[in-house]
Motif scaffolding. Structure first.
Motif, PDB file in Angstrom:
ATOM      1  N   SER A  85       0.822  -1.203   0.000  1.00 59.42           N
ATOM      2  CA  SER A  85       0.000   0.000   0.000  1.00 59.42           C
ATOM      3  C   SER A  85       0.858   1.256   0.000  1.00 59.42           C
ATOM      4  CB  SER A  85      -0.925  -0.003   1.223  1.00 59.42           C
ATOM      5  OG  SER A  85      -1.660   1.199   1.314  1.00 59.42           O
ATOM      6  N   LEU A  86       1.923   1.257   0.793  1.00 60.61           N
ATOM      7  CA  LEU A  86       2.821   2.407   0.842  1.00 60.61           C
ATOM      8  C   LEU A  86       3.521   2.612  -0.499  1.00 60.61           C
ATOM      9  CD1 LEU A  86       4.493   2.000   4.356  1.00 60.61           C
ATOM     10  CD2 LEU A  86       2.809   3.714   3.671  1.00 60.61           C
ATOM     11  N   ALA A  87       3.927   1.511  -1.136  1.00 59.91           N
ATOM     12  CA  ALA A  87       4.599   1.617  -2.434  1.00 59.91           C
ATOM     13  C   ALA A  87       3.667   2.212  -3.482  1.00 59.91           C
ATOM     14  CB  ALA A  87       5.088   0.240  -2.885  1.00 59.91           C
ATOM     15  N   ALA A  88       2.400   1.798  -3.440  1.00 57.49           N
ATOM     16  CA  ALA A  88       1.413   2.346  -4.379  1.00 57.49           C
ATOM     17  C   ALA A  88       1.200   3.830  -4.120  1.00 57.49           C
ATOM     18  CB  ALA A  88       0.097   1.584  -4.258  1.00 57.49           C
ATOM     19  N   ARG A  89       1.128   4.207  -2.848  1.00 61.38           N
ATOM     20  CA  ARG A  89       0.947   5.617  -2.491  1.00 61.38           C
ATOM     21  C   ARG A  89       2.145   6.437  -2.958  1.00 61.38           C
ATOM     22  NH1 ARG A  89      -1.472   8.634   1.894  1.00 61.38           N
ATOM     23  NH2 ARG A  89      -1.494  10.744   1.065  1.00 61.38           N
ATOM     24  N   ASP A  90       3.335   5.895  -2.791  1.00 61.14           N
ATOM     25  CA  ASP A  90       4.544   6.595  -3.239  1.00 61.14           C
ATOM     26  C   ASP A  90       4.496   6.874  -4.738  1.00 61.14           C
ATOM     27  OD1 ASP A  90       5.562   6.499  -0.678  1.00 61.14           O
ATOM     28  OD2 ASP A  90       7.006   4.902  -1.093  1.00 61.14           O
ATOM     29  N   ARG A  91       4.075   5.869  -5.499  1.00 67.06           N
ATOM     30  CA  ARG A  91       4.022   6.031  -6.964  1.00 67.06           C
ATOM     31  C   ARG A  91       3.060   7.152  -7.349  1.00 67.06           C
ATOM     32  NH1 ARG A  91       4.351   0.380  -6.810  1.00 67.06           N
ATOM     33  NH2 ARG A  91       2.092   0.151  -6.941  1.00 67.06           N
ATOM     34  N   ILE A  92       1.901   7.158  -6.728  1.00 66.01           N
ATOM     35  CA  ILE A  92       0.907   8.193  -7.051  1.00 66.01           C
ATOM     36  C   ILE A  92       1.423   9.566  -6.633  1.00 66.01           C
ATOM     37  CG2 ILE A  92      -1.399   9.058  -6.550  1.00 66.01           C
ATOM     38  CD1 ILE A  92      -2.295   6.147  -6.191  1.00 66.01           C
ATOM     39  N   ASP A  93       1.952   9.662  -5.418  1.00 65.28           N
ATOM     40  CA  ASP A  93       2.392  10.950  -4.898  1.00 65.28           C
ATOM     41  C   ASP A  93       3.584  11.516  -5.667  1.00 65.28           C
ATOM     42  OD1 ASP A  93       0.425  10.786  -2.986  1.00 65.28           O
ATOM     43  OD2 ASP A  93       1.759  10.189  -1.364  1.00 65.28           O
ATOM     44  N   SER A  94       4.468  10.629  -6.121  1.00 68.33           N
ATOM     45  CA  SER A  94       5.701  11.072  -6.776  1.00 68.33           C
ATOM     46  C   SER A  94       5.512  11.383  -8.260  1.00 68.33           C
ATOM     47  CB  SER A  94       6.792  10.001  -6.628  1.00 68.33           C
ATOM     48  OG  SER A  94       7.089   9.769  -5.265  1.00 68.33           O
ATOM     49  N   THR A  95       4.440  10.880  -8.858  1.00 68.80           N
ATOM     50  CA  THR A  95       4.257  11.051 -10.297  1.00 68.80           C
ATOM     51  C   THR A  95       3.086  11.957 -10.664  1.00 68.80           C
ATOM     52  OG1 THR A  95       2.889   9.038 -10.439  1.00 68.80           O
ATOM     53  CG2 THR A  95       5.260   8.793 -10.779  1.00 68.80           C
ATOM     54  N   ARG A  96       2.342  12.463  -9.674  1.00 68.94           N
ATOM     55  CA  ARG A  96       1.229  13.347 -10.010  1.00 68.94           C
ATOM     56  C   ARG A  96       1.765  14.618 -10.661  1.00 68.94           C
ATOM     57  NH1 ARG A  96       0.454  13.955  -3.836  1.00 68.94           N
ATOM     58  NH2 ARG A  96       1.735  15.778  -3.358  1.00 68.94           N
ATOM     59  N   ALA A  97       0.934  15.212 -11.511  1.00 69.47           N
ATOM     60  CA  ALA A  97       1.367  16.380 -12.279  1.00 69.47           C
ATOM     61  C   ALA A  97       1.529  17.626 -11.414  1.00 69.47           C
ATOM     62  CB  ALA A  97       0.372  16.649 -13.399  1.00 69.47           C
ATOM     63  N   THR A  98       0.694  17.760 -10.391  1.00 73.95           N
ATOM     64  CA  THR A  98       0.697  18.961  -9.558  1.00 73.95           C
ATOM     65  C   THR A  98       1.352  18.698  -8.211  1.00 73.95           C
ATOM     66  OG1 THR A  98      -1.366  19.677 -10.591  1.00 73.95           O
ATOM     67  CG2 THR A  98      -0.749  20.758  -8.529  1.00 73.95           C
ATOM     68  N   SER A  99       2.396  19.453  -7.908  1.00 67.82           N
ATOM     69  CA  SER A  99       3.091  19.366  -6.619  1.00 67.82           C
ATOM     70  C   SER A  99       3.418  17.931  -6.207  1.00 67.82           C
ATOM     71  CB  SER A  99       2.247  20.023  -5.517  1.00 67.82           C
ATOM     72  OG  SER A  99       2.073  21.388  -5.773  1.00 67.82           O
ATOM     73  N   PRO A 100       4.200  17.222  -7.005  1.00 71.15           N
ATOM     74  CA  PRO A 100       4.547  15.851  -6.625  1.00 71.15           C
ATOM     75  C   PRO A 100       5.445  15.808  -5.392  1.00 71.15           C
ATOM     76  CG  PRO A 100       5.900  16.568  -8.459  1.00 71.15           C
ATOM     77  CD  PRO A 100       4.874  17.642  -8.244  1.00 71.15           C
ATOM     78  N   LEU A 101       5.450  14.650  -4.735  1.00 72.02           N
ATOM     79  CA  LEU A 101       6.360  14.429  -3.620  1.00 72.02           C
ATOM     80  C   LEU A 101       7.794  14.516  -4.139  1.00 72.02           C
ATOM     81  CD1 LEU A 101       7.175  13.386  -0.765  1.00 72.02           C
ATOM     82  CD2 LEU A 101       6.883  11.061  -1.668  1.00 72.02           C
ATOM     83  N   THR A 102       8.561  15.423  -3.565  1.00 70.24           N
ATOM     84  CA  THR A 102       9.943  15.584  -3.994  1.00 70.24           C
ATOM     85  C   THR A 102      10.743  16.240  -2.879  1.00 70.24           C
ATOM     86  OG1 THR A 102      11.376  16.491  -5.738  1.00 70.24           O
ATOM     87  CG2 THR A 102       9.558  17.875  -5.006  1.00 70.24           C
ATOM     88  N   ARG A 103      12.048  16.059  -2.920  1.00 72.88           N
ATOM     89  CA  ARG A 103      12.914  16.739  -1.963  1.00 72.88           C
ATOM     90  C   ARG A 103      13.125  18.164  -2.457  1.00 72.88           C
ATOM     91  NH1 ARG A 103      19.101  14.871  -0.329  1.00 72.88           N
ATOM     92  NH2 ARG A 103      19.657  16.748   0.858  1.00 72.88           N
ATOM     93  N   ALA A 104      12.679  19.132  -1.687  1.00 74.79           N
ATOM     94  CA  ALA A 104      12.743  20.530  -2.096  1.00 74.79           C
ATOM     95  C   ALA A 104      14.182  21.028  -2.135  1.00 74.79           C
ATOM     96  CB  ALA A 104      11.926  21.387  -1.132  1.00 74.79           C
ATOM     97  N   ASP A 105      14.411  22.030  -2.955  1.00 82.00           N
ATOM     98  CA  ASP A 105      15.718  22.678  -2.993  1.00 82.00           C
ATOM     99  C   ASP A 105      16.059  23.194  -1.599  1.00 82.00           C
ATOM    100  OD1 ASP A 105      15.889  22.236  -5.701  1.00 82.00           O
ATOM    101  OD2 ASP A 105      15.264  24.262  -6.273  1.00 82.00           O
ATOM    102  N   GLY A 106      17.238  22.872  -1.142  1.00 82.43           N
ATOM    103  CA  GLY A 106      17.674  23.336   0.165  1.00 82.43           C
ATOM    104  C   GLY A 106      17.247  22.481   1.328  1.00 82.43           C
ATOM    105  N   ALA A 107      16.498  21.415   1.063  1.00 83.15           N
ATOM    106  CA  ALA A 107      16.030  20.552   2.156  1.00 83.15           C
ATOM    107  C   ALA A 107      17.158  19.648   2.659  1.00 83.15           C
ATOM    108  CB  ALA A 107      14.856  19.707   1.695  1.00 83.15           C
TER     109      ALA A 107
END
Length: 223
Positions: free
Chosen positions: A174-196
């Motif tokens: 379930s977590l792996a599926a959530r990661d895929r959706i969150d990381s590949t969505r077009a708007t504000s995907p899960l990502t490490r922000a600049d400077g984080a």
């Protein structure tokens, strides 16, 4: 954005964001905001209304009418949807199963990002905000940006324990599926922000992770 001290804590599900963010906020007497709970609250409200969650247009239309109010006390965070306390209901399986497609709808993200920024601006004492796009989208000028990670096994074990001993293998899937959706969505995907600053909590205690983030905050305060 205001001059409020903002601590942005991003990362995938099960990485320990909530416990860490609340711990830091409590220790440093800051406000606390769980943005993921806001998306869950919208999802709960749409489920109550019978919205077709396979239809992004229907989600966008109905979400515009949902009233979300988030409490910012790290010791007792609250959240309501249309006047109903949903603090427990948003953690149920039905909401968990549907929150990612709701959160992927651009209009929903626009609505909630605006609300999140209003909450941040009102936190005069400073605020710790957790989510997946805080440092990248919601508060890109945050004084402290943290990207919290943990390996897949540790994340699944933590999330299964939170759910009273749920099946760890199913939880990992379930977590792996959530990661895929969150990381590949077009708007504000899960990502490490600049400077984080990335913190891997796999082999750290909660106290050690809180220590690390609190040290970053104190460094920013004295810079």
């Amino acid at each position: 954005m205001s001059s409020t001290l903002v601590v942005a804590v991003d990362g995938p599900s099960g990485s320990g964001k909530s416990s860490t963010a609340r711990g830091v906020a409590t220790r440093l007497s800051l406000a606390y905001l769980d943005t993921g709970a806001m998306y869950r609250a919208v999802t709960w409200a749409l489920l109550q209304r019978g919205t077709d969650l396979g239809d992004p247009d229907a989600i966008a239309r109905d979400a515009a009418d949902v009233q979300i109010v988030s409490g910012t006390d790290p010791g007792a965070p609250t959240i309501t949807a249309d006047g109903t306390d949903v603090s427990q209901a948003i953690r149920e399986d039905d909401v968990t199963a549907h929150v990612s497609p709701v959160a992927a709808v651009p209009q929903v993200r626009t609505l909630l990002v605006e609300l999140q920024r209003r909450v941040i601006a009102s936190a005069d004492q400073g605020i710790v905000v957790e989510g997946r796009d805080i440092g990248s989208t919601v508060a890109p000028d945050a004084a402290v940006k943290v990207y919290l990670v943990a390996d897949a096994e540790a994340r699944a074990a933590r999330r299964a324990a939170e759910r009273g001993g749920a099946d760890q293998e199913a939880t990992a899937a379930s977590l792996a599926a959530r990661d895929r959706i969150d990381s590949t969505r077009a708007t504000s995907p899960l990502t490490r922000a600049d400077g984080a600053v990335q913190i891997d909590g796999t082999h750290l205690s909660l106290e050690e992770v809180v220590d690390a983030v609190a040290a970053l905050v104190e460094e920013a305060r004295t810079a």
